[in-house]
Design a protein around this motif. Structure first.
Motif, PDB file in Angstrom:
ATOM      1  N   GLY A 153     -39.699  -5.601 -31.641  1.00 47.26           N
ATOM      2  CA  GLY A 153     -40.482  -6.679 -32.230  1.00 47.26           C
ATOM      3  C   GLY A 153     -40.767  -6.501 -33.700  1.00 47.26           C
ATOM      4  O   GLY A 153     -41.381  -7.368 -34.329  1.00 47.26           O
ATOM      5  N   SER A 154     -40.310  -5.394 -34.290  1.00 46.00           N
ATOM      6  CA  SER A 154     -40.588  -5.146 -35.718  1.00 46.00           C
ATOM      7  C   SER A 154     -39.899  -6.172 -36.607  1.00 46.00           C
ATOM      8  O   SER A 154     -40.401  -6.518 -37.683  1.00 46.00           O
ATOM      9  CB  SER A 154     -40.149  -3.731 -36.106  1.00 46.00           C
ATOM     10  N   GLY A 155     -38.756  -6.682 -36.181  1.00 47.76           N
ATOM     11  CA  GLY A 155     -38.089  -7.705 -36.969  1.00 47.76           C
ATOM     12  C   GLY A 155     -38.899  -8.974 -37.064  1.00 47.76           C
ATOM     13  O   GLY A 155     -39.123  -9.508 -38.162  1.00 47.76           O
ATOM     14  N   GLU A 156     -39.368  -9.436 -35.924  1.00 45.52           N
ATOM     15  CA  GLU A 156     -40.170 -10.664 -35.904  1.00 45.52           C
ATOM     16  C   GLU A 156     -41.440 -10.483 -36.725  1.00 45.52           C
ATOM     17  O   GLU A 156     -41.842 -11.386 -37.489  1.00 45.52           O
ATOM     18  CB  GLU A 156     -40.514 -11.019 -34.449  1.00 45.52           C
ATOM     19  N   ARG A 157     -42.072  -9.324 -36.604  1.00 47.71           N
ATOM     20  CA  ARG A 157     -43.317  -9.086 -37.349  1.00 47.71           C
ATOM     21  C   ARG A 157     -43.078  -9.016 -38.862  1.00 47.71           C
ATOM     22  O   ARG A 157     -43.997  -9.271 -39.640  1.00 47.71           O
ATOM     23  CB  ARG A 157     -43.979  -7.799 -36.863  1.00 47.71           C
ATOM     24  N   SER A 158     -41.861  -8.687 -39.259  1.00 49.42           N
ATOM     25  CA  SER A 158     -41.566  -8.631 -40.693  1.00 49.42           C
ATOM     26  C   SER A 158     -41.009  -9.948 -41.227  1.00 49.42           C
ATOM     27  O   SER A 158     -40.600 -10.031 -42.384  1.00 49.42           O
ATOM     28  CB  SER A 158     -40.570  -7.502 -40.979  1.00 49.42           C
ATOM     29  N   PRO A 165     -23.269  -9.847 -26.425  1.00 49.06           N
ATOM     30  CA  PRO A 165     -23.712 -11.111 -25.833  1.00 49.06           C
ATOM     31  C   PRO A 165     -24.799 -11.764 -26.682  1.00 49.06           C
ATOM     32  O   PRO A 165     -25.665 -11.084 -27.225  1.00 49.06           O
ATOM     33  CB  PRO A 165     -24.251 -10.700 -24.462  1.00 49.06           C
ATOM     34  N   ASP A 166     -24.731 -13.070 -26.778  1.00 46.74           N
ATOM     35  CA  ASP A 166     -25.723 -13.811 -27.568  1.00 46.74           C
ATOM     36  C   ASP A 166     -26.887 -14.153 -26.641  1.00 46.74           C
ATOM     37  O   ASP A 166     -26.875 -15.148 -25.918  1.00 46.74           O
ATOM     38  CB  ASP A 166     -25.096 -15.077 -28.141  1.00 46.74           C
ATOM     39  N   CYS A 167     -27.909 -13.304 -26.670  1.00 45.26           N
ATOM     40  CA  CYS A 167     -29.077 -13.491 -25.806  1.00 45.26           C
ATOM     41  C   CYS A 167     -30.313 -13.003 -26.559  1.00 45.26           C
ATOM     42  O   CYS A 167     -30.209 -12.375 -27.624  1.00 45.26           O
ATOM     43  CB  CYS A 167     -28.912 -12.733 -24.497  1.00 45.26           C
ATOM     44  N   LYS A 168     -31.471 -13.241 -25.992  1.00 48.25           N
ATOM     45  CA  LYS A 168     -32.727 -12.904 -26.670  1.00 48.25           C
ATOM     46  C   LYS A 168     -32.829 -11.412 -26.961  1.00 48.25           C
ATOM     47  O   LYS A 168     -33.218 -11.013 -28.073  1.00 48.25           O
ATOM     48  CB  LYS A 168     -33.912 -13.358 -25.819  1.00 48.25           C
ATOM     49  N   ASP A 169     -32.519 -10.572 -25.985  1.00 45.93           N
ATOM     50  CA  ASP A 169     -32.663  -9.125 -26.194  1.00 45.93           C
ATOM     51  C   ASP A 169     -31.768  -8.625 -27.318  1.00 45.93           C
ATOM     52  O   ASP A 169     -32.191  -7.803 -28.143  1.00 45.93           O
ATOM     53  CB  ASP A 169     -32.325  -8.370 -24.900  1.00 45.93           C
ATOM     54  N   VAL A 170     -30.532  -9.077 -27.353  1.00 48.65           N
ATOM     55  CA  VAL A 170     -29.615  -8.630 -28.408  1.00 48.65           C
ATOM     56  C   VAL A 170     -30.079  -9.164 -29.759  1.00 48.65           C
ATOM     57  O   VAL A 170     -30.068  -8.432 -30.767  1.00 48.65           O
ATOM     58  CB  VAL A 170     -28.176  -9.077 -28.086  1.00 48.65           C
ATOM     59  N   ARG A 171     -30.488 -10.404 -29.810  1.00 45.92           N
ATOM     60  CA  ARG A 171     -30.979 -10.951 -31.082  1.00 45.92           C
ATOM     61  C   ARG A 171     -32.220 -10.191 -31.568  1.00 45.92           C
ATOM     62  O   ARG A 171     -32.364  -9.923 -32.763  1.00 45.92           O
ATOM     63  CB  ARG A 171     -31.288 -12.441 -30.933  1.00 45.92           C
ATOM     64  N   THR A 172     -33.105  -9.858 -30.652  1.00 47.15           N
ATOM     65  CA  THR A 172     -34.300  -9.098 -31.034  1.00 47.15           C
ATOM     66  C   THR A 172     -33.901  -7.723 -31.562  1.00 47.15           C
ATOM     67  O   THR A 172     -34.461  -7.239 -32.564  1.00 47.15           O
ATOM     68  CB  THR A 172     -35.242  -8.955 -29.834  1.00 47.15           C
ATOM     69  N   ASP A 173     -32.941  -7.088 -30.911  1.00 52.37           N
ATOM     70  CA  ASP A 173     -32.478  -5.768 -31.342  1.00 52.37           C
ATOM     71  C   ASP A 173     -31.883  -5.829 -32.749  1.00 52.37           C
ATOM     72  O   ASP A 173     -32.144  -4.966 -33.591  1.00 52.37           O
ATOM     73  CB  ASP A 173     -31.432  -5.252 -30.346  1.00 52.37           C
ATOM     74  N   ILE A 174     -31.090  -6.864 -33.012  1.00 50.02           N
ATOM     75  CA  ILE A 174     -30.499  -7.014 -34.349  1.00 50.02           C
ATOM     76  C   ILE A 174     -31.590  -7.290 -35.380  1.00 50.02           C
ATOM     77  O   ILE A 174     -31.568  -6.746 -36.492  1.00 50.02           O
ATOM     78  CB  ILE A 174     -29.443  -8.128 -34.344  1.00 50.02           C
ATOM     79  N   ALA A 175     -32.557  -8.120 -35.034  1.00 54.68           N
ATOM     80  CA  ALA A 175     -33.651  -8.405 -35.965  1.00 54.68           C
ATOM     81  C   ALA A 175     -34.439  -7.139 -36.278  1.00 54.68           C
ATOM     82  O   ALA A 175     -34.841  -6.905 -37.433  1.00 54.68           O
ATOM     83  CB  ALA A 175     -34.565  -9.476 -35.389  1.00 54.68           C
ATOM     84  N   ALA A 198     -34.933  -5.284 -39.920  1.00 54.21           N
ATOM     85  CA  ALA A 198     -36.200  -4.835 -40.510  1.00 54.21           C
ATOM     86  C   ALA A 198     -36.060  -3.425 -41.057  1.00 54.21           C
ATOM     87  O   ALA A 198     -36.605  -3.092 -42.125  1.00 54.21           O
ATOM     88  CB  ALA A 198     -37.310  -4.891 -39.460  1.00 54.21           C
ATOM     89  N   ALA A 199     -35.318  -2.568 -40.360  1.00 53.69           N
ATOM     90  CA  ALA A 199     -35.094  -1.204 -40.841  1.00 53.69           C
ATOM     91  C   ALA A 199     -34.198  -1.195 -42.081  1.00 53.69           C
ATOM     92  O   ALA A 199     -34.393  -0.378 -42.997  1.00 53.69           O
ATOM     93  CB  ALA A 199     -34.480  -0.357 -39.728  1.00 53.69           C
ATOM     94  N   VAL A 200     -33.214  -2.091 -42.145  1.00 50.49           N
ATOM     95  CA  VAL A 200     -32.388  -2.225 -43.357  1.00 50.49           C
ATOM     96  C   VAL A 200     -33.270  -2.624 -44.535  1.00 50.49           C
ATOM     97  O   VAL A 200     -33.123  -2.109 -45.655  1.00 50.49           O
ATOM     98  CB  VAL A 200     -31.262  -3.257 -43.140  1.00 50.49           C
ATOM     99  N   GLU A 201     -34.199  -3.542 -44.298  1.00 50.81           N
ATOM    100  CA  GLU A 201     -35.098  -3.969 -45.379  1.00 50.81           C
ATOM    101  C   GLU A 201     -36.011  -2.832 -45.817  1.00 50.81           C
ATOM    102  O   GLU A 201     -36.356  -2.714 -46.999  1.00 50.81           O
ATOM    103  CB  GLU A 201     -35.897  -5.186 -44.937  1.00 50.81           C
TER     104      GLU A 201
END
Length: 495
Positions: free
Chosen positions: A178-183, A197-207, A211-214
């Motif tokens: 959830g760190s991506g969404e919070r940032s 797969p294009d799903c919520k869990d994978v999208r959250t993981d990428i987000a 956040a860590a890249v930022e």
């Protein structure tokens, strides 16, 4: 010719030689490398990503040369960094080709050579590793003298040219879910590659990864500000790069582009080209001879890397490489008895050919943990990996499981231009047989010329050499993972 004339000519020649010897050397620049940990090449604004915010990487790209075809020698932290330090392909550096090993002391490192020539040397963070530099009697990390931070190093410098390596932890896992969404990075704004797969869990993981890249980019901004305040900016070459690709299935520990293709930007305003992009095929091994040439230090003949100065220097031209050759030995200790998953790859502008030498082994590590995909022992949350594992039997997800987790054929061939996600293996397609044979022959010739024991019949040490992280040999998945996947509390890879 008279004796007098000969004497006059000899005197003139001696005077010219003395003048050349006494002429002051060009001032040697400082060298500042800022390296992220597990960041794929395309996850930065300057590389075209429209979601992740990297203003400081983007600034260095505007002030320098951005490489769009830069690769690590091996998709694993320790060997990628060892190859960079030595300027050599991983199969030439013995135990250095493995994760959590040692780096043989007989190898010449650009860090030591620069220091011997008068450079002040420092690093922070991982440097070379993970591994044990004390296990083979090294007195320090091969990266040099360790400092808590760049500011401490700047305060300690004594006026000589310097070489400093900022080795960031970011964007290495684990991520806080959830760190991506919070940032401010919305999961629906990220781009999901075709091998996930294009799903919520994978999208959250990428987000969360974004956040860590930022976070890394903010660290970069702080380092640049300290450099400006130090007064050393004008005479400092800045390198921004990563050691290998992201920690997703088919990423880290894989010879696909998602494990080997890294960002690389080199800047020295006023001296190097500015706001330019090059598609030259290069590897991080090329940094060692580049740094030595900048420091006016002779490049050891055993270095297989090539200086990048002709690519980045104004007024110079560099011949383009036709290909680069990469390799993989043991990443983590994730198979019985510590076996690795050896492979070699040749990458051109348009194609990737991979030779897997042990196709009967599991490329992602033995089931049920599949430890070459992080989280390697399922001991912390890893949304993408766990989602695929949990749904691997469903018709929709099974293809993704097979791409990332299943066994692979001995040969793989991908058309990068038409299949950038490397989904379609063309190795068995007769229409590509001639191309495949040509790439295999070129790779074989390179491996023979550079002394790879995988093809020359030399001694193979990488399945049995020391691994200096004992907990990995008896992995313990988290209670949550035990419940979700019906796992044992502990596994033993030493039986």
């Amino acid at each position: 010719m008279t004796i007098t004339t000969i004497r006059n000519l000899a005197a003139c020649l001696l005077l010219c030689l003395l003048s050349a010897a006494c002429a002051p050397k060009k001032k040697r620049p400082n060298i500042l490398m800022i390296m992220s940990d597990n960041q794929s090449w395309n996850h930065a604004g300057c590389y075209g990503d429209k979601t992740v915010r990297t203003p400081n990487m983007d600034l260095i790209a505007r002030q320098g040369v951005k490489f769009t075809n830069a690769f690590c020698s091996s998709p694993s932290c320790s060997p990628a960094r060892a190859a960079m330090l030595t300027g050599q392909d991983i199969w030439r550096i013995e135990e250095g080709a493995n994760l959590w090993g040692v780096l043989p002391t007989k190898l010449k490192l650009y860090t030591d050579l620069l220091e011997a020539s008068g450079y002040e040397l420092g690093f922070q963070g991982k440097g070379w590793g993970p591994g044990s530099f004390t296990a083979n009697q090294r007195k320090r990390n091969p990266a040099g003298n360790e400092f808590n931070n760049f500011g401490d190093f700047l305060s300690a410098r004594k006026g000589a040219p310097w070489c400093y390596w900022v080795s960031s932890h970011e964007p290495h896992r684990p991520y806080e879910v959830g760190s991506g969404e919070r940032s401010g990075i919305h999961a629906d704004s990220v781009q999901v590659p075709g091998y996930l797969p294009d799903c919520k869990d994978v999208r959250t993981d990428i987000a969360d990864y974004y956040a860590a890249v930022e976070t890394f980019d903010r660290e970069l901004g702080g380092i640049l500000q300290q450099l400006r305040e130090s007064g050393d900016l004008e005479n400092t070459v800045i390198i921004v790069c990563s050691d290998n690709g992201w920690q997703m299935p088919r990423g880290l520990a894989n010879l696909y582009d998602f494990g080997t293709h890294v960002p690389l930007i080199i800047s020295w305003p006023g001296k190097f080209r500015e706001n330019e992009t090059t598609d030259h095929l290069v590897t991080l091994n090329d940094l060692a001879p580049t740094f030595l040439e900048l420091g006016q230090v002779a490049v050891p003949k055993e270095m297989t890397g090539q200086s990048l100065l002709p690519v980045v220097t104004k007024g110079q031209a560099a011949p383009a490489r036709e290909y680069v050759v990469l390799g993989r030995e043991r990443h983590a200790f994730v198979r019985q008895h510590g076996l690795g998953y050896p492979g070699r790859a040749i990458r051109t502008q348009d194609y990737l050919y991979i030779r897997n030498y042990e196709p009967d082994r599991w490329p992602a590590g033995d089931p049920p943990l599949y430890g070459d995909i992080d989280p390697y022992m399922l001991h912390y949350p890893g949304l993408a990996k766990c989602y695929i594992m949990a749904h691997k039997d469903s018709a929709a997800i099974k293809p993704f499981f097979e791409l990332g987790f299943a066994k692979r054929p001995a040969e793989e061939l991908f058309d990068i231009k038409n299949d950038p996600d490397e989904l379609h293996n063309l190795a068995a397609d007769q229409r590509y047989a001639k191309l495949k044979d040509s790439l295999a022959a070129k790779m074989q010739a390179h491996l023979v010329a550079t002394g790879d024991p995988r093809v020359t019949g030399g001694r193979l040490i990488w399945d049995t050499t020391g691994y200096f992280s004992e907990i990995d040999k008896t992995p313990r998945p988290s209670p949550e993972a035990q419940r979700q996947f019906k796992l044992d509390s502990v596994y033993n890879y030493l039986k």
